[in-house]
Write a protein that holds these residues in place. Sequence first.
Motif, PDB file in Angstrom:
ATOM      1  N   TYR A  65       0.839  -1.189   0.000  1.00 28.43           N
ATOM      2  CA  TYR A  65       0.000   0.000   0.000  1.00 28.43           C
ATOM      3  C   TYR A  65       0.874   1.239   0.000  1.00 28.43           C
ATOM      4  O   TYR A  65       2.040   1.208   0.401  1.00 28.43           O
ATOM      5  N   LEU A  66       0.318   2.341  -0.481  1.00 23.53           N
ATOM      6  CA  LEU A  66       0.971   3.644  -0.449  1.00 23.53           C
ATOM      7  C   LEU A  66      -0.124   4.696  -0.434  1.00 23.53           C
ATOM      8  O   LEU A  66      -0.916   4.782  -1.378  1.00 23.53           O
ATOM      9  N   THR A  67      -0.193   5.467   0.639  1.00 19.23           N
ATOM     10  CA  THR A  67      -1.239   6.476   0.758  1.00 19.23           C
ATOM     11  C   THR A  67      -0.667   7.792   1.257  1.00 19.23           C
ATOM     12  O   THR A  67       0.357   7.833   1.937  1.00 19.23           O
ATOM     13  N   ILE A  68      -1.349   8.868   0.898  1.00 18.23           N
ATOM     14  CA  ILE A  68      -1.118  10.185   1.488  1.00 18.23           C
ATOM     15  C   ILE A  68      -2.355  10.496   2.305  1.00 18.23           C
ATOM     16  O   ILE A  68      -3.477  10.513   1.793  1.00 18.23           O
ATOM     17  N   ASP A  69      -2.162  10.730   3.611  1.00 17.04           N
ATOM     18  CA  ASP A  69      -3.266  10.896   4.551  1.00 17.04           C
ATOM     19  C   ASP A  69      -3.313  12.337   5.052  1.00 17.04           C
ATOM     20  O   ASP A  69      -2.305  12.856   5.550  1.00 17.04           O
ATOM     21  N   VAL A  79      -7.785   9.696   2.993  1.00 24.63           N
ATOM     22  CA  VAL A  79      -6.731   8.785   2.560  1.00 24.63           C
ATOM     23  C   VAL A  79      -6.835   8.608   1.050  1.00 24.63           C
ATOM     24  O   VAL A  79      -7.905   8.255   0.532  1.00 24.63           O
ATOM     25  N   THR A  80      -5.751   8.843   0.331  1.00 27.62           N
ATOM     26  CA  THR A  80      -5.735   8.652  -1.118  1.00 27.62           C
ATOM     27  C   THR A  80      -4.562   7.760  -1.498  1.00 27.62           C
ATOM     28  O   THR A  80      -3.497   7.813  -0.886  1.00 27.62           O
ATOM     29  N   GLY A  81      -4.758   6.925  -2.527  1.00 29.55           N
ATOM     30  CA  GLY A  81      -3.698   6.044  -3.004  1.00 29.55           C
ATOM     31  C   GLY A  81      -4.142   4.595  -2.984  1.00 29.55           C
ATOM     32  O   GLY A  81      -5.318   4.274  -3.137  1.00 29.55           O
ATOM     33  N   LYS A  82      -3.186   3.711  -2.801  1.00 27.63           N
ATOM     34  CA  LYS A  82      -3.463   2.279  -2.703  1.00 27.63           C
ATOM     35  C   LYS A  82      -3.499   1.914  -1.226  1.00 27.63           C
ATOM     36  O   LYS A  82      -2.518   2.087  -0.510  1.00 27.63           O
ATOM     37  N   PHE A  83      -4.648   1.404  -0.768  1.00 30.71           N
ATOM     38  CA  PHE A  83      -4.806   1.062   0.645  1.00 30.71           C
ATOM     39  C   PHE A  83      -5.344  -0.351   0.778  1.00 30.71           C
ATOM     40  O   PHE A  83      -5.999  -0.884  -0.130  1.00 30.71           O
ATOM     41  N   LEU A  84      -5.046  -0.982   1.910  1.00 33.86           N
ATOM     42  CA  LEU A  84      -5.574  -2.309   2.187  1.00 33.86           C
ATOM     43  C   LEU A  84      -7.095  -2.237   2.266  1.00 33.86           C
ATOM     44  O   LEU A  84      -7.663  -1.259   2.757  1.00 33.86           O
ATOM     45  N   SER A  85      -7.766  -3.270   1.782  1.00 33.35           N
ATOM     46  CA  SER A  85      -9.219  -3.255   1.723  1.00 33.35           C
ATOM     47  C   SER A  85      -9.823  -2.972   3.094  1.00 33.35           C
ATOM     48  O   SER A  85      -9.494  -3.633   4.078  1.00 33.35           O
ATOM     49  N   PRO A  86     -10.750  -1.998   3.186  1.00 36.55           N
ATOM     50  CA  PRO A  86     -11.391  -1.706   4.468  1.00 36.55           C
ATOM     51  C   PRO A  86     -12.452  -2.742   4.854  1.00 36.55           C
ATOM     52  O   PRO A  86     -13.036  -2.631   5.942  1.00 36.55           O
ATOM     53  N   LEU A  87     -12.729  -3.723   3.995  1.00 32.80           N
ATOM     54  CA  LEU A  87     -13.750  -4.714   4.299  1.00 32.80           C
ATOM     55  C   LEU A  87     -13.218  -5.714   5.327  1.00 32.80           C
ATOM     56  O   LEU A  87     -12.169  -6.326   5.114  1.00 32.80           O
ATOM     57  N   GLY A  88     -13.960  -5.914   6.407  1.00 33.47           N
ATOM     58  CA  GLY A  88     -13.520  -6.872   7.416  1.00 33.47           C
ATOM     59  C   GLY A  88     -12.319  -6.366   8.186  1.00 33.47           C
ATOM     60  O   GLY A  88     -11.940  -5.192   8.130  1.00 33.47           O
TER      61      GLY A  88
END
Length: 326
Positions: A65-69, A79-88
């Motif tokens: 993942y890579l995000t700018i928060d 949060v923008t970018g590639k993030f781990l799925s927020p599901l579960g």
Amino acid sequence: MGDSSVHLAGYASTGYQSQHTRGSNFNLAQFSPIFHYMYKDFVMLESEVEFEVEQGGGTGVTLEYLTIDLFLHDYLAVVTGKFLSPLGQFRQNYHPAWINKLPSTPVGFGHDQAAPVSDLGFQLRGGFPGGGDVRFNYALYVANGPRLELTEAGDRIARIESNGSTKGADGNMVYGGRLAIVPFHRMEVGLSGVAGRISMSTPEPNRGYSAFAVDFRYAYKDLDLRGEYIRQRVNHAATSAAPASFDIYAWYLQAAYKLPYKFEVVARYSDFHSPHKSEKQSQLALGLNYLFTSSVIGKIAYEANRARHTEFVNKDRYLIQLAFGF
């Protein structure tokens, strides 16, 4: 420079397996550094890169993942970018080797299985008080749709690829999130959902996509209980070369209990259902851990794997793992 701070975290793990039908081998050497760069209390760059030894001896490199928060409020981060799925919960919080209490993931929660891995998009997340000891946390997001891969013959759906990417310019998006309640500090219950359109690997008609998850965690003294159910569905498309719908789901229940002298016992049952008979699997995993420190854990586990198809290759096995979080 006084307004900025840099922090290096991450984890690493090594492992060994002995499989009833395939012999024994050292099967894991993995390193995942996590970088944080913070400017004042307003913006943070966050990224994890995974390095792993592949079967052929090479090194696989993945941007997990890579995000700018942007922290706009005590209760809100953008949060923008590639993030781990927020599901579960498992994928976004429990999967790192030094946090996961067993050397393997529950069946169905691996890559390209029932639990989405990551998304590329935009997210709002945070938490807020609900009165007394009650708290809530939430995540709302929009992202590129996962991708549908067909079999080589092109007449059946092979898998849902949900590892966030820029692939596809069809404009298909998904919209979803997770809401969780923490009634007291030892318990959390979460409900997740997402819906939208799935992207196609080949020219195909648009299809609807949805996913649903429910998760919980409860801790009491030395006992830790966790569980999760997650399901993904792709709708029927009459004009497609592979018209049938695709429904895939998995669940697990796990109990861990801390013993004297830094030992811990773990038991987990997980089940995975797929339209492909060769992928259906249930598993009972039993483990014994030793906590060298709060972030260094040694694990020994036995997996009893039961498949619903005689060609399933992952039979019963013993696993040993050493994991270090830093």
